[in-house]
Design an enzyme around this catalytic site. Structure first.
Site, PDB file in Angstrom:
ATOM      1  CE  LYS A 219     -18.996  24.247  -2.155  1.00 58.31           C
ATOM      2  NZ  LYS A 219     -18.032  24.460  -3.238  1.00 58.31           N
ATOM      3  CG  ASP A 220     -19.279  27.790  -6.106  1.00 58.76           C
ATOM      4  OD1 ASP A 220     -18.279  27.470  -5.433  1.00 58.76           O
ATOM      5  OD2 ASP A 220     -19.961  26.975  -6.758  1.00 58.76           O
TER       6      ASP A 220
ATOM      7  NE  ARG B 243     -13.451  25.086   3.231  1.00 67.82           N
ATOM      8  CZ  ARG B 243     -13.947  23.852   3.421  1.00 67.82           C
ATOM      9  NH1 ARG B 243     -13.874  23.270   4.604  1.00 67.82           N
ATOM     10  NH2 ARG B 243     -14.523  23.211   2.416  1.00 67.82           N
ATOM     11  NE  ARG B 244     -13.969  20.354   1.222  1.00 63.64           N
ATOM     12  CZ  ARG B 244     -14.718  20.294   0.127  1.00 63.64           C
ATOM     13  NH1 ARG B 244     -14.149  20.058  -1.057  1.00 63.64           N
ATOM     14  NH2 ARG B 244     -16.023  20.478   0.201  1.00 63.64           N
TER      15      ARG B 244
ATOM     16  NE  ARG C 100     -11.478  22.303 -10.663  1.00 60.53           N
ATOM     17  CZ  ARG C 100     -11.532  23.234 -11.606  1.00 60.53           C
ATOM     18  NH1 ARG C 100     -10.428  23.848 -11.982  1.00 60.53           N
ATOM     19  NH2 ARG C 100     -12.671  23.558 -12.187  1.00 60.53           N
TER      20      ARG C 100
ATOM     21  CB  THR D 231     -14.711  13.375 -12.971  1.00 60.74           C
ATOM     22  OG1 THR D 231     -15.496  13.506 -14.155  1.00 60.74           O
ATOM     23  CG2 THR D 231     -13.239  13.303 -13.340  1.00 60.74           C
ATOM     24  NE  ARG D 232     -14.060  17.387  -7.845  1.00 64.78           N
ATOM     25  CZ  ARG D 232     -13.903  18.529  -7.187  1.00 64.78           C
ATOM     26  NH1 ARG D 232     -13.645  18.514  -5.905  1.00 64.78           N
ATOM     27  NH2 ARG D 232     -13.986  19.687  -7.810  1.00 64.78           N
TER      28      ARG D 232
ATOM     29  CB  CYS E  12     -14.098  31.172  -2.668  1.00 67.83           C
ATOM     30  SG  CYS E  12     -13.430  31.149  -4.339  1.00 67.83           S
TER      31      CYS E  12
END
Length: 350
Positions: free
Chosen positions: A118-119, A173-174, A191, A196-197, A284
């Site tokens: 996807k990247d 998108r989300r 980010r 971390t998230r 993207c």
């Protein structure tokens, strides 16, 4: 992990997604492949925990297929890694996590590079080629709740969040797709790597965050309080859950070396998804999701495109021969344009 998909009127059979390859069986032993004197391989990778886990998946599969092959992992820092705290939209949309890896391939510093599909930009340098697409991990997005919450890990058709809940995501998108169904939600930019998230989520900064199921599984975090989102609720990014192994186009021996981990159905599905994005001229960061899979000898795909604020979502379903995923993508792109996709894209870029 088993799940049941429903794409439009087509109900797809139960399917399993696979993580590390203890049961991986190479199609052709290395000893009978005419690879000349090649006995070592340098793999370029990003340095995040997820990127390394993905690269080590590829390395493990290749070592099993090619006993005696010496593999070196070489970490390359990308633009997206260097600006880990900046909003993605502020950095541009092309090659944030891939350009430096592609440069290393072109310069001969690495033999192959492993990307999250996807990247990878839909247009790459002509001197490079995707030489293998391994079997896909779970492509769905997942709603992740704070640690310790009891959840039923069934696929969600709607979000189990209270009114006004704050959902963390760096993906337009989300955000757009979820806002379309729940306009009461608030969204926060997030980010950093997955750990971390999750720390930010567990500290109470947000009600939930949305991550790719594949990333959680590959990092051994499948038991987190994560709820998979139905593709009709939040359609994944084109190529999500798939990996792309890239090499120089003038190195056919590398294409042959990695061909043992290529998965034709994943290639067909991810090619169709990414081709729709390319045909629409999007990057993207465009709020478009696409999910395809091969079932019963047919390639079925759902595509959803939202306006940037989630006020409207258009959806198309397409199917066709998995040997010609570009044709399926052309049908989907034409149907999207008939429903006003260009207006949505202009709103995003304008």
């Amino acid at each position: 992990m088993a799940c049941r998909w429903a794409l439009g009127s087509a109900s797809l059979a139960s399917v399993s997604f696979h993580g590390l390859p203890p049961s991986f069986t190479p199609r052709t032993p290395w000893s009978i492949l005419p690879l000349g004197n090649m006995n070592s391989l340098i793999i370029g990778t990003r340095g995040s925990a997820l990127a390394l886990a993905q690269t080590r998946w590829v390395a493990s599969a290749l070592r099993k297929a090619h006993p005696g092959l010496n593999i070196e992992e070489r970490v390359i820092r990308t633009t997206g890694d260097a600006a880990a705290d900046a909003p993605l939209a502020s950095l541009g949309s092309v090659g944030l996590f891939t350009s430096e890896l592609e440069r290393a391939l072109l310069d001969g510093d690495v033999d192959i590079a492993v990307h999250s599909m996807k990247d990878l930009p839909t247009e790459s340098p002509a001197e490079l080629a995707v030489v293998a697409v391994p079997q896909r991990e779970d492509p769905r997005d997942a709603l992740v709740l704070p640690e310790g919450q009891n959840v039923d890990p069934q696929e969600l058709q709607e979000l189990p969040l209270p009114p006004g809940a704050v959902v963390a995501t760096c993906s337009l998108r989300r955000r757009a797709q979820l806002a379309a169904g729940r306009p009461d939600l608030s969204f926060a930019e997030i980010r950093g790597n997955v750990d971390t998230r999750l720390r930010k989520l567990d500290s109470g900064q947000f009600s939930a965050c949305v991550l790719a199921s594949a990333g959680l599984i590959r990092l051994g975090l499948a038991d987190r309080a994560a709820l998979p989102l139905a593709p009709a609720l939040c359609t994944p990014a084109p190529g999500q859950g798939a990996l792309a192994v890239q090499a120089r186009a003038d190195r056919p021996e590398l294409a042959q070396l990695v061909s043992v981990i290529h998965h034709a159905d994943t290639w067909a599905a991810s090619t169709a998804e990414r081709a729709v994005l390319r045909l629409l001229g999007g990057g993207c960061q465009v709020p478009m999701g696409a999910f395809a899979r091969v079932d019963g000898g047919r390639l079925a795909m759902i595509v959803r495109l939202a306006d940037p604020f989630g006020r409207q979502v258009i959806r198309v379903d397409a199917e066709g021969d998995p040997r010609d995923p570009e044709a399926v993508a052309r049908v989907a792109a034409a149907a999207l344009r008939q429903q006003g996709a260009d207006r949505f894209l202009e709103a995003h870029t304008g």
